[in-house]
Design a protein around this motif. Structure first.
Motif, PDB file in Angstrom:
ATOM      1  N   ALA A 105      30.625 -14.060  38.484  1.00  0.00           N
ATOM      2  CA  ALA A 105      31.640 -13.252  37.806  1.00  0.00           C
ATOM      3  C   ALA A 105      32.539 -12.657  38.873  1.00  0.00           C
ATOM      4  N   MET A 106      33.834 -12.568  38.580  1.00  0.00           N
ATOM      5  CA  MET A 106      34.766 -11.980  39.527  1.00  0.00           C
ATOM      6  C   MET A 106      34.697 -10.455  39.396  1.00  0.00           C
ATOM      7  N   ARG A 107      34.342  -9.809  40.468  1.00  0.00           N
ATOM      8  CA  ARG A 107      34.016  -8.380  40.416  1.00  0.00           C
ATOM      9  C   ARG A 107      35.224  -7.517  40.080  1.00  0.00           C
ATOM     10  N   GLN A 108      36.455  -8.018  40.290  1.00  0.00           N
ATOM     11  CA  GLN A 108      37.643  -7.231  39.996  1.00  0.00           C
ATOM     12  C   GLN A 108      38.051  -7.332  38.530  1.00  0.00           C
ATOM     13  N   ASN A 109      37.416  -8.226  37.784  1.00  0.00           N
ATOM     14  CA  ASN A 109      37.738  -8.399  36.370  1.00  0.00           C
ATOM     15  C   ASN A 109      36.748  -7.631  35.500  1.00  0.00           C
ATOM     16  N   ASP A 110      36.936  -7.729  34.203  1.00  0.00           N
ATOM     17  CA  ASP A 110      36.086  -6.982  33.269  1.00  0.00           C
ATOM     18  C   ASP A 110      35.261  -7.912  32.389  1.00  0.00           C
ATOM     19  N   ARG A 111      34.804  -9.038  32.983  1.00  0.00           N
ATOM     20  CA  ARG A 111      34.053 -10.016  32.195  1.00  0.00           C
ATOM     21  C   ARG A 111      32.618 -10.177  32.683  1.00  0.00           C
ATOM     22  N   GLY A 112      32.144  -9.224  33.472  1.00  0.00           N
ATOM     23  CA  GLY A 112      30.828  -9.349  34.076  1.00  0.00           C
ATOM     24  C   GLY A 112      29.723  -9.570  33.063  1.00  0.00           C
ATOM     25  N   SER A 113      29.679  -8.760  32.012  1.00  0.00           N
ATOM     26  CA  SER A 113      28.614  -8.887  31.009  1.00  0.00           C
ATOM     27  C   SER A 113      28.717 -10.207  30.270  1.00  0.00           C
ATOM     28  N   GLU A 114      29.949 -10.613  29.957  1.00  0.00           N
ATOM     29  CA  GLU A 114      30.161 -11.885  29.270  1.00  0.00           C
ATOM     30  C   GLU A 114      29.667 -13.057  30.119  1.00  0.00           C
ATOM     31  N   ILE A 115      29.957 -13.026  31.415  1.00  0.00           N
ATOM     32  CA  ILE A 115      29.556 -14.123  32.293  1.00  0.00           C
ATOM     33  C   ILE A 115      28.049 -14.102  32.519  1.00  0.00           C
ATOM     34  N   ALA A 116      27.464 -12.913  32.590  1.00  0.00           N
ATOM     35  CA  ALA A 116      26.004 -12.834  32.712  1.00  0.00           C
ATOM     36  C   ALA A 116      25.330 -13.417  31.479  1.00  0.00           C
ATOM     37  N   GLU A 117      25.851 -13.114  30.305  1.00  0.00           N
ATOM     38  CA  GLU A 117      25.305 -13.682  29.068  1.00  0.00           C
ATOM     39  C   GLU A 117      25.446 -15.205  29.065  1.00  0.00           C
ATOM     40  N   LEU A 118      26.583 -15.685  29.573  1.00  0.00           N
ATOM     41  CA  LEU A 118      26.797 -17.138  29.683  1.00  0.00           C
ATOM     42  C   LEU A 118      25.731 -17.771  30.569  1.00  0.00           C
ATOM     43  N   ALA A 119      25.462 -17.168  31.711  1.00  0.00           N
ATOM     44  CA  ALA A 119      24.478 -17.722  32.639  1.00  0.00           C
ATOM     45  C   ALA A 119      23.097 -17.784  32.006  1.00  0.00           C
ATOM     46  N   VAL A 120      22.725 -16.742  31.265  1.00  0.00           N
ATOM     47  CA  VAL A 120      21.417 -16.717  30.609  1.00  0.00           C
ATOM     48  C   VAL A 120      21.363 -17.758  29.496  1.00  0.00           C
ATOM     49  N   THR A 121      22.399 -17.801  28.691  1.00  0.00           N
ATOM     50  CA  THR A 121      22.431 -18.734  27.560  1.00  0.00           C
ATOM     51  C   THR A 121      22.366 -20.185  28.020  1.00  0.00           C
ATOM     52  N   MET A 122      22.999 -20.475  29.179  1.00  0.00           N
ATOM     53  CA  MET A 122      23.096 -21.853  29.642  1.00  0.00           C
ATOM     54  C   MET A 122      22.196 -22.117  30.849  1.00  0.00           C
ATOM     55  N   ARG A 123      21.115 -21.379  30.958  1.00  0.00           N
ATOM     56  CA  ARG A 123      20.245 -21.576  32.117  1.00  0.00           C
ATOM     57  C   ARG A 123      19.673 -22.985  32.156  1.00  0.00           C
ATOM     58  N   ASP A 124      19.577 -23.671  31.035  1.00  0.00           N
ATOM     59  CA  ASP A 124      19.073 -25.043  31.029  1.00  0.00           C
ATOM     60  C   ASP A 124      20.105 -26.053  31.530  1.00  0.00           C
ATOM     61  N   ALA A 125      21.349 -25.593  31.759  1.00  0.00           N
ATOM     62  CA  ALA A 125      22.398 -26.477  32.287  1.00  0.00           C
ATOM     63  C   ALA A 125      22.392 -26.424  33.816  1.00  0.00           C
ATOM     64  N   LEU A 126      21.204 -26.477  34.409  1.00  0.00           N
ATOM     65  CA  LEU A 126      21.016 -26.414  35.862  1.00  0.00           C
ATOM     66  C   LEU A 126      21.547 -25.114  36.449  1.00  0.00           C
ATOM     67  N   VAL A 127      21.524 -24.036  35.658  1.00  0.00           N
ATOM     68  CA  VAL A 127      21.936 -22.725  36.164  1.00  0.00           C
ATOM     69  C   VAL A 127      20.748 -22.079  36.861  1.00  0.00           C
ATOM     70  N   GLY A 128      20.868 -21.910  38.172  1.00  0.00           N
ATOM     71  CA  GLY A 128      19.777 -21.319  38.937  1.00  0.00           C
ATOM     72  C   GLY A 128      19.826 -19.809  38.965  1.00  0.00           C
ATOM     73  N   GLY A 129      21.034 -19.232  38.880  1.00  0.00           N
ATOM     74  CA  GLY A 129      21.157 -17.790  38.976  1.00  0.00           C
ATOM     75  C   GLY A 129      22.590 -17.341  38.811  1.00  0.00           C
ATOM     76  N   PHE A 130      22.848 -16.115  39.237  1.00  0.00           N
ATOM     77  CA  PHE A 130      24.116 -15.423  38.994  1.00  0.00           C
ATOM     78  C   PHE A 130      24.577 -14.783  40.299  1.00  0.00           C
ATOM     79  N   ASP A 131      25.879 -14.497  40.361  1.00  0.00           N
ATOM     80  CA  ASP A 131      26.473 -13.907  41.561  1.00  0.00           C
ATOM     81  C   ASP A 131      27.717 -13.138  41.132  1.00  0.00           C
ATOM     82  N   ILE A 132      28.160 -12.207  41.959  1.00  0.00           N
ATOM     83  CA  ILE A 132      29.506 -11.662  41.788  1.00  0.00           C
ATOM     84  C   ILE A 132      30.288 -11.951  43.058  1.00  0.00           C
TER      85      ILE A 132
END
Length: 353
Positions: free
Chosen positions: A149-176
């Protein structure tokens, strides 16, 4: 005598901090830019590669950021994301990397009409393509994507939810990612709390542009599993040593992994030469340091080249490179069975017989 680059390239390595939009092949940039009508500073691959390096090395933030304007512009269609992710894996495998995490920010790739989920799926497909091709070529590799997620934007929670929802799409983790100054990790606190509730690991860029206070927030408030860069923790040392009760002591004593990117750090002014880079001091003091490239295109580098620079600067040998690779493998956002399989492969390669 420093290890030869070819010797290092033949050794298995682990890449934890490598941006997808910072490692696009110059010819791929030219091909896609021609299709989508995006203008580039050069239309010859060698000349374009040189422009990227000089712009990133110029000391001008405007020119440095312009480099990403060009790479992100050619990553707005699913087929382009898939190609670039595939080539990311192939390039890593050709350099002897056996595990690689590709970090990128889906929110920056929606201009062509993709949804966030479609963008993540396109990168997944590219990673799968790259792993299949690399295995067929005799250079097998495991790859995962790190959703940023880009830390200067306001989509952090949305992108975190995306990462969790799509963890089976070879998503290993999250970053800002994005600018550290003025945008502390705590700004995205709810995103990190969501990840904690759903057991998805995460790393946080800190201690690169901002000082130890950014590392403190990432570790003590947000409970980061790893720190992206983190090298400015040296500013918390006391006369070059770790003092009890300091943040530096906390980081070292709990083996919180630092994703160090030497060439990139030189370009951003953390040190003037590899010999002056904090890596040598942090390693000597017992910090959990790992080696990565950050942006291979902008720094004109590879993981093998990063190791070679450190070997020349600090006299490291094969046993040291094995140790750094083991540390990276320990911190990888990877299932334990796969980690143990890679651990055995790495050990056999560094210490044959």
């Amino acid at each position: 005598m420093a290890l030869a680059l070819d010797t290092i390239r033949a050794l298995p390595k682990v890449a934890l901090h490598d941006h997808l939009d910072g490692g696009v092949r110059p010819q791929t940039l030219i091909d896609i830019a021609s299709e989508v009508g995006h203008g580039l500073p050069a239309t010859n691959a060698a000349a374009l590669a040189q422009w990227f390096f000089e712009a990133a090395d110029s000391g001008s933030l405007v020119r440095y950021l312009e480099t990403f304007d060009h790479t992100i512009a050619v990553m707005q269609r699913p087929e382009d994301l898939r190609r670039i992710a595939r080539e990311f894996v192939e390039d890593q495998a050709a350099d002897g990397v056996v595990y690689a995490e590709a970090r990128w920010a889906p929110e920056q790739h929606l201009a062509g009409g993709m949804s966030l989920a479609e963008a993540v799926a396109a990168v997944r497909d590219g990673l799968l393509d790259g792993m299949a091709r690399s295995t067929a070529a005799g250079t097998p590799i495991i790859a995962r994507q790190i959703i940023s997620a880009m830390r200067q934007n306001d989509r952090g929670s949305e992108i975190a939810e995306l990462a969790v929802t799509m963890r089976d799409a070879l998503v290993g983790g999250f970053d800002i990612a994005g600018p550290e100054d003025g945008f502390p990790p705590s700004r995205l606190a709810e995103a990190f709390h969501h990840l904690q509730r759903h057991n998805l690991p995460y790393t946080i860029h800190a201690g690169e542009a901002a000082g130890p206070e950014s590392v403190w927030e990432a570790v003590q408030l947000m409970r980061a599993d790893r720190i992206g860069h983190g090298v400015r923790i040296v500013e918390d040392l006391v006369e070059g040593e770790v003092a009890p009760g300091t943040l530096a002591a906390y980081i070292r004593d709990r083996s919180i992994t630092l994703e160090v990117c030497p060439s990139s750090n030189l370009q951003t002014g953390i040190a003037e030469t590899y010999a002056d880079h904090p890596f040598g001091l942090l390693e000597r003091l017992g910090f959990a340091v790992t080696v990565s490239c950050d942006n291979r295109l902008m720094s004109a580098t590879s993981l093998s080249q990063e190791f070679a620079h450190l070997c020349e600067a600090f006299g490291y040998g094969i046993a040291d490179l094995h140790r750094f690779t083991e540390t990276a493998l320990d911190a990888a956002f990877l299932d334990q069975p796969e980690r143990e399989r890679l651990r055995a492969l790495v050990a056999a390669a560094y210490h044959p017989g």
